[in-house]
Write a protein that holds these residues in place. Structure first.
Motif, PDB file in Angstrom:
ATOM      1  N   VAL A   1     -28.466 -20.743  20.783  1.00  0.00           N
ATOM      2  CA  VAL A   1     -27.046 -21.085  20.847  1.00  0.00           C
ATOM      3  C   VAL A   1     -26.275 -19.950  21.514  1.00  0.00           C
ATOM      4  CG1 VAL A   1     -24.983 -21.679  19.503  1.00  0.00           C
ATOM      5  CG2 VAL A   1     -27.256 -22.464  18.757  1.00  0.00           C
ATOM      6  N   GLU A   2     -25.449 -20.304  22.495  1.00  0.00           N
ATOM      7  CA  GLU A   2     -24.607 -19.310  23.150  1.00  0.00           C
ATOM      8  C   GLU A   2     -23.736 -18.604  22.110  1.00  0.00           C
ATOM      9  OE1 GLU A   2     -24.604 -18.445  26.287  1.00  0.00           O
ATOM     10  OE2 GLU A   2     -25.940 -20.003  27.092  1.00  0.00           O
ATOM     11  N   ILE A   3     -23.589 -17.286  22.268  1.00  0.00           N
ATOM     12  CA  ILE A   3     -22.834 -16.509  21.291  1.00  0.00           C
ATOM     13  C   ILE A   3     -21.418 -17.054  21.133  1.00  0.00           C
ATOM     14  CG2 ILE A   3     -21.804 -14.218  20.896  1.00  0.00           C
ATOM     15  CD1 ILE A   3     -24.353 -13.002  21.961  1.00  0.00           C
ATOM     16  N   ASP A   4     -20.809 -17.469  22.215  1.00  0.00           N
ATOM     17  CA  ASP A   4     -19.437 -17.980  22.157  1.00  0.00           C
ATOM     18  C   ASP A   4     -19.325 -19.279  21.357  1.00  0.00           C
ATOM     19  OD1 ASP A   4     -18.660 -15.839  23.667  1.00  0.00           O
ATOM     20  OD2 ASP A   4     -18.592 -16.944  25.569  1.00  0.00           O
ATOM     21  N   HIS A   5     -20.455 -19.956  21.121  1.00  0.00           N
ATOM     22  CA  HIS A   5     -20.422 -21.244  20.422  1.00  0.00           C
ATOM     23  C   HIS A   5     -20.841 -21.143  18.965  1.00  0.00           C
ATOM     24  CE1 HIS A   5     -21.085 -23.283  24.616  1.00  0.00           C
ATOM     25  NE2 HIS A   5     -19.837 -22.849  24.436  1.00  0.00           N
ATOM     26  N   ILE A   6     -21.171 -19.944  18.504  1.00  0.00           N
ATOM     27  CA  ILE A   6     -21.633 -19.788  17.116  1.00  0.00           C
ATOM     28  C   ILE A   6     -20.553 -20.210  16.121  1.00  0.00           C
ATOM     29  CG2 ILE A   6     -22.264 -18.050  15.386  1.00  0.00           C
ATOM     30  CD1 ILE A   6     -23.874 -16.622  17.522  1.00  0.00           C
ATOM     31  N   ALA A   7     -19.290 -19.910  16.460  1.00  0.00           N
ATOM     32  CA  ALA A   7     -18.196 -20.253  15.534  1.00  0.00           C
ATOM     33  C   ALA A   7     -18.103 -21.756  15.289  1.00  0.00           C
ATOM     34  CB  ALA A   7     -16.874 -19.727  16.091  1.00  0.00           C
ATOM     35  N   ASP A   8     -18.672 -22.584  16.186  1.00  0.00           N
ATOM     36  CA  ASP A   8     -18.595 -24.042  16.044  1.00  0.00           C
ATOM     37  C   ASP A   8     -19.717 -24.617  15.187  1.00  0.00           C
ATOM     38  OD1 ASP A   8     -16.415 -23.937  17.799  1.00  0.00           O
ATOM     39  OD2 ASP A   8     -17.712 -24.158  19.555  1.00  0.00           O
ATOM     40  N   LEU A   9     -20.687 -23.787  14.802  1.00  0.00           N
ATOM     41  CA  LEU A   9     -21.845 -24.275  14.057  1.00  0.00           C
ATOM     42  C   LEU A   9     -21.504 -24.489  12.586  1.00  0.00           C
ATOM     43  CD1 LEU A   9     -24.670 -21.969  15.490  1.00  0.00           C
ATOM     44  CD2 LEU A   9     -24.008 -24.258  16.261  1.00  0.00           C
ATOM     45  N   ARG A  10     -22.242 -25.410  11.974  1.00  0.00           N
ATOM     46  CA  ARG A  10     -22.141 -25.605  10.517  1.00  0.00           C
ATOM     47  C   ARG A  10     -23.140 -24.668   9.854  1.00  0.00           C
ATOM     48  NH1 ARG A  10     -23.142 -31.652   9.157  1.00  0.00           N
ATOM     49  NH2 ARG A  10     -22.322 -31.013   7.107  1.00  0.00           N
ATOM     50  N   ILE A  11     -22.616 -23.672   9.122  1.00  0.00           N
ATOM     51  CA  ILE A  11     -23.440 -22.689   8.428  1.00  0.00           C
ATOM     52  C   ILE A  11     -23.201 -22.871   6.932  1.00  0.00           C
ATOM     53  CG2 ILE A  11     -24.020 -20.245   8.165  1.00  0.00           C
ATOM     54  CD1 ILE A  11     -24.478 -21.216  10.988  1.00  0.00           C
ATOM     55  N   ALA A  12     -24.234 -23.196   6.180  1.00  0.00           N
ATOM     56  CA  ALA A  12     -24.068 -23.514   4.759  1.00  0.00           C
ATOM     57  C   ALA A  12     -23.706 -22.291   3.932  1.00  0.00           C
ATOM     58  CB  ALA A  12     -25.345 -24.166   4.221  1.00  0.00           C
ATOM     59  N   ASP A  13     -24.349 -21.153   4.178  1.00  0.00           N
ATOM     60  CA  ASP A  13     -24.140 -19.949   3.370  1.00  0.00           C
ATOM     61  C   ASP A  13     -22.890 -19.210   3.872  1.00  0.00           C
ATOM     62  OD1 ASP A  13     -24.194 -17.448   2.141  1.00  0.00           O
ATOM     63  OD2 ASP A  13     -26.388 -17.376   2.112  1.00  0.00           O
ATOM     64  N   PRO A  14     -21.846 -19.109   3.067  1.00  0.00           N
ATOM     65  CA  PRO A  14     -20.620 -18.433   3.534  1.00  0.00           C
ATOM     66  C   PRO A  14     -20.842 -16.962   3.861  1.00  0.00           C
ATOM     67  CG  PRO A  14     -20.509 -18.918   1.180  1.00  0.00           C
ATOM     68  CD  PRO A  14     -21.705 -19.633   1.706  1.00  0.00           C
ATOM     69  N   ALA A  15     -21.778 -16.311   3.155  1.00  0.00           N
ATOM     70  CA  ALA A  15     -22.053 -14.897   3.435  1.00  0.00           C
ATOM     71  C   ALA A  15     -22.657 -14.743   4.824  1.00  0.00           C
ATOM     72  CB  ALA A  15     -22.984 -14.313   2.379  1.00  0.00           C
ATOM     73  N   VAL A  16     -23.595 -15.625   5.175  1.00  0.00           N
ATOM     74  CA  VAL A  16     -24.212 -15.577   6.502  1.00  0.00           C
ATOM     75  C   VAL A  16     -23.181 -15.925   7.572  1.00  0.00           C
ATOM     76  CG1 VAL A  16     -25.943 -16.634   7.998  1.00  0.00           C
ATOM     77  CG2 VAL A  16     -26.515 -16.070   5.631  1.00  0.00           C
ATOM     78  N   ARG A  17     -22.312 -16.916   7.268  1.00  0.00           N
ATOM     79  CA  ARG A  17     -21.268 -17.286   8.221  1.00  0.00           C
ATOM     80  C   ARG A  17     -20.334 -16.102   8.491  1.00  0.00           C
ATOM     81  NH1 ARG A  17     -19.828 -21.608   5.920  1.00  0.00           N
ATOM     82  NH2 ARG A  17     -18.033 -20.844   4.747  1.00  0.00           N
ATOM     83  N   SER A  18     -19.964 -15.379   7.447  1.00  0.00           N
ATOM     84  CA  SER A  18     -19.112 -14.198   7.609  1.00  0.00           C
ATOM     85  C   SER A  18     -19.828 -13.116   8.410  1.00  0.00           C
ATOM     86  CB  SER A  18     -18.710 -13.660   6.234  1.00  0.00           C
ATOM     87  OG  SER A  18     -17.932 -12.498   6.357  1.00  0.00           O
ATOM     88  N   MET A  19     -21.124 -12.932   8.153  1.00  0.00           N
ATOM     89  CA  MET A  19     -21.904 -11.939   8.889  1.00  0.00           C
ATOM     90  C   MET A  19     -21.958 -12.282  10.369  1.00  0.00           C
ATOM     91  SD  MET A  19     -25.926 -10.894   8.418  1.00  0.00           S
ATOM     92  CE  MET A  19     -26.478 -12.554   8.839  1.00  0.00           C
TER      93      MET A  19
END
Length: 598
Positions: free
Chosen positions: A539-557
């Motif tokens: 996944v392109e780095i610029d598109h990571i914010a659009d992904l569904r990430i279940a773990d909020p800690a990983v999403r924040s990281m």
């Protein structure tokens, strides 16, 4: 009535007919012009230096008002003429500034009469011309035409100032043209034929040059090249090299303030050195070396092509950036190194920053192996310098300046091209290699329940595993493990046929629900997966914010990763799922107290 103003200089002749100009007062300096010029070409330097120096500008034999040289002159004839002038003026010793042919005469005087010379400045001097350049000079010498030949003068001005002539140099070109039109045709021809063959006459003698010597040329001088000045400075025991950016052969009249500033600074430094002799430091050299070794560095291989066209290289950790504008880097090489001659006289070099997997390559280039390039893959860069495959980064450089520094020489390069990747660099500290990336031993000792994951990058994309319900996860497992342990990180990657290299630590936090459980995430790199598994996504780095990430800690990281990746300033998060600190790695900055961010 006030006295009339004194003239700027006095023109005179010795009893044997040598013409000269004398001006100013202070420490004596002899000025020797190049072929085709005369003493008056030094007018800018005389005006700028006359308040602090007794300046004597000589008309070389066959030039100005001086008599012709012998039909086949030698450097000793021109040097002897200058010594005769000093005797006539009663000067026991002087500093000498010579330009082009005058620089060769200055060296001859310093080598034959060392007690008469305090210091030497060689401007745009020639030394060991390459075969093609030497042939061109010999052909010009053989084809010298009649007095004031307009086509010959035009060709000379084009070499000296550029073609087409820059408008800013029109005045300097006019001054040079007038001198060329005025010079004796026979005097010019005899002296130029000597100039065509004199570039090798000091090759075996410069090591005996006792006086401090400054070798200066312009970066754009194609006939008196920076490599020539660097080579002379290397051979002269007290030699220094200075390359003036953007300058050409006639820089003494094209940029007189710049050139004269460096001349006077060198002469003044020589006086200060006599007045305040340096004393050796009173500490143990071995301990000094060990203390310097405490500084953790990367490892580089510096490469070039020598005069015979063969690749040369050595291992070095004395590398640093110098400037962004212009783009400059430097590296140091010991004067006793076998490759010192090749590098100090080269037109450029390349810096290859090694990866963790290149320890063996570093060892080869640190050895005295006969053919160091036989066991490594490399290719020629934009400037012809060897670039070693697998390096973390490469910088292909033109030689900007060579600086004398004690028992080392400093090579300053202007970066012409560069490339880099996400591989982990090799480190060096206290005489041994270090890997500032992942410590497998430390992870092996971690508690069994520790989750170990990785943010793996490939050319601006990050590796994720897509779940059946549409979420994206980073590769992670129970401990680092092995490829056979399906629950571990390595086992997870092996199951998906992912070839990854783990690198720097990125985040460590304790699980809020279970304090005995920890999470450890690393940065790393990955090759493009070849398994065809649809769950494996880049996944392109610029598109990571659009992904569904279940773990909020990983999403924040990951939010922090995207930001720091953009800024190229990574840190390490240490804390828990709710609160912690980012300790910066790439550059010093105050630690940030964060809430729920990794």
């Amino acid at each position: 009535m006030a006295d009339a103003a004194a003239p700027a200089w006095v023109r005179d002749k010795t009893p044997d007919g040598t013409g000269f100009i004398r001006a100013g007062a202070g420490t004596p300096v002899l000025l020797i012009h190049g072929v085709g010029m005369n003493a008056e070409i030094w007018q800018p330097q005389i005006e700028l230096m006359r308040d602090r120096h007794d300046l004597i500008a000589i008309d070389m034999l066959g030039h100005g008002s001086s008599p012709l040289p012998p039909e086949s002159p030698e450097l000793t004839d021109l040097a002897g003429q200058a010594i005769g002038l000093l005797d006539h003026l009663g000067l026991a010793s002087v500093s000498i500034v010579g330009h082009s042919m005058g620089a060769l005469v200055a060296q001859e005087i310093a080598l034959r009469w060392p007690s008469r010379v305090r210091s030497v400045v060689c401007l745009n001097a020639v030394f060991r011309r390459p075969p093609a350049l030497a042939q061109a000079v010999r052909e010009r010498a053989a084809a010298l035409g009649s007095h004031g030949d307009p086509s010959a003068i035009a060709a000379t001005l084009a070499r000296w100032f550029g073609d087409p002539l820059p408008a800013s140099l029109a005045g300097a070109a006019e001054t040079a043209s007038a001198a060329l039109e005025d010079v004796s045709a026979e005097g010019y021809a005899r002296t130029y034929r000597l100039f065509a063959r004199a570039d090798t006459q000091h090759v075996d003698r410069l090591a005996d040059l006792a006086a401090p010597a400054l070798f200066v040329t312009g970066s754009e001088d194609r006939n008196s090249t920076p490599a020539m000045s660097a080579a002379m400075a290397r051979l002269a025991p007290r030699g220094r090299c200075l390359v003036l950016s953007g300058e050409r052969h006639m820089m003494t009249i094209a940029s007189p303030e710049k050139v004269t500033h460096h001349i006077m600074a060198f002469l003044d430094a020589g006086k200060d050195a006599v007045a305040r002799p340096e004393t050796a430091p009173a500490f143990d050299a071995g301990e000094f070396r060990r203390a310097l070794g405490s500084f953790l560095t990367g490892v580089t291989i510096v490469t070039t092509i020598d005069a015979e066209g063969e690749p040369r290289g050595f291992t070095a950790n004395s590398f640093t950036s110098v400037s962004l504008e212009p783009p400059l880097v430097l590296v140091c090489i010991a004067k006793k190194a076998l490759g010192h001659r090749a590098f100090s006289t080269s037109r450029g070099f390349a810096i290859n920053i090694l990866s963790e997997s290149q320890k063996a390559v570093s060892g080869i280039f640190a050895s005295k192996a006969a053919d160091k390039f036989a066991t490594v893959d490399w290719q020629s860069g934009q400037t012809g310098n060897p670039l070693i495959d697998g390096s973390v980064a490469v910088f292909d450089c033109a030689m900007e300046q060579l600086v004398d520094a004690g028992d080392h020489s400093i090579l300053i390069g202007r970066v012409r091209d560069f490339a880099h990747n996400g591989a982990q660099p090799l480190g060096y500290c206290r005489g041994t290699y270090v890997t500032p990336g992942l410590s497998h031993e430390a992870l092996a000792a971690a508690p069994h329940g520790t989750e170990v994951g990785a943010i793996l990058e490939n050319e601006g994309r990050v590796l994720f595993f897509k779940t059946p319900d549409g979420f994206h996860e980073l590769p992670a497992g129970r401990g680092l493990g092995s490829p056979k342990d399906a629950r571990s990180l390595k086992g997870c990657l092996a199951a998906k046929a992912v070839d990854a290299q783990l690198g720097f630590l990125f985040a460590v936090w304790d699980d809020a629900a279970d304090p005995s459980r920890s999470h450890v995430y690393y940065r790393g790199t990955v090759t493009t997966p070849a398994s065809g598994d649809r769950q494996v996504r880049l996944v392109e780095i610029d598109h990571i914010a659009d992904l569904r990430i279940a773990d909020p800690a990983v999403r924040s990281m990951l939010t922090r990763y995207v930001r720091e990746r953009t800024e190229d300033a990574f840190g390490v998060y240490v804390g828990n799922e709710v609160e912690g600190e980012v300790q910066p790695l790439a550059r010093a900055a105050p630690s940030q107290a964060l809430t729920g961010r990794r």
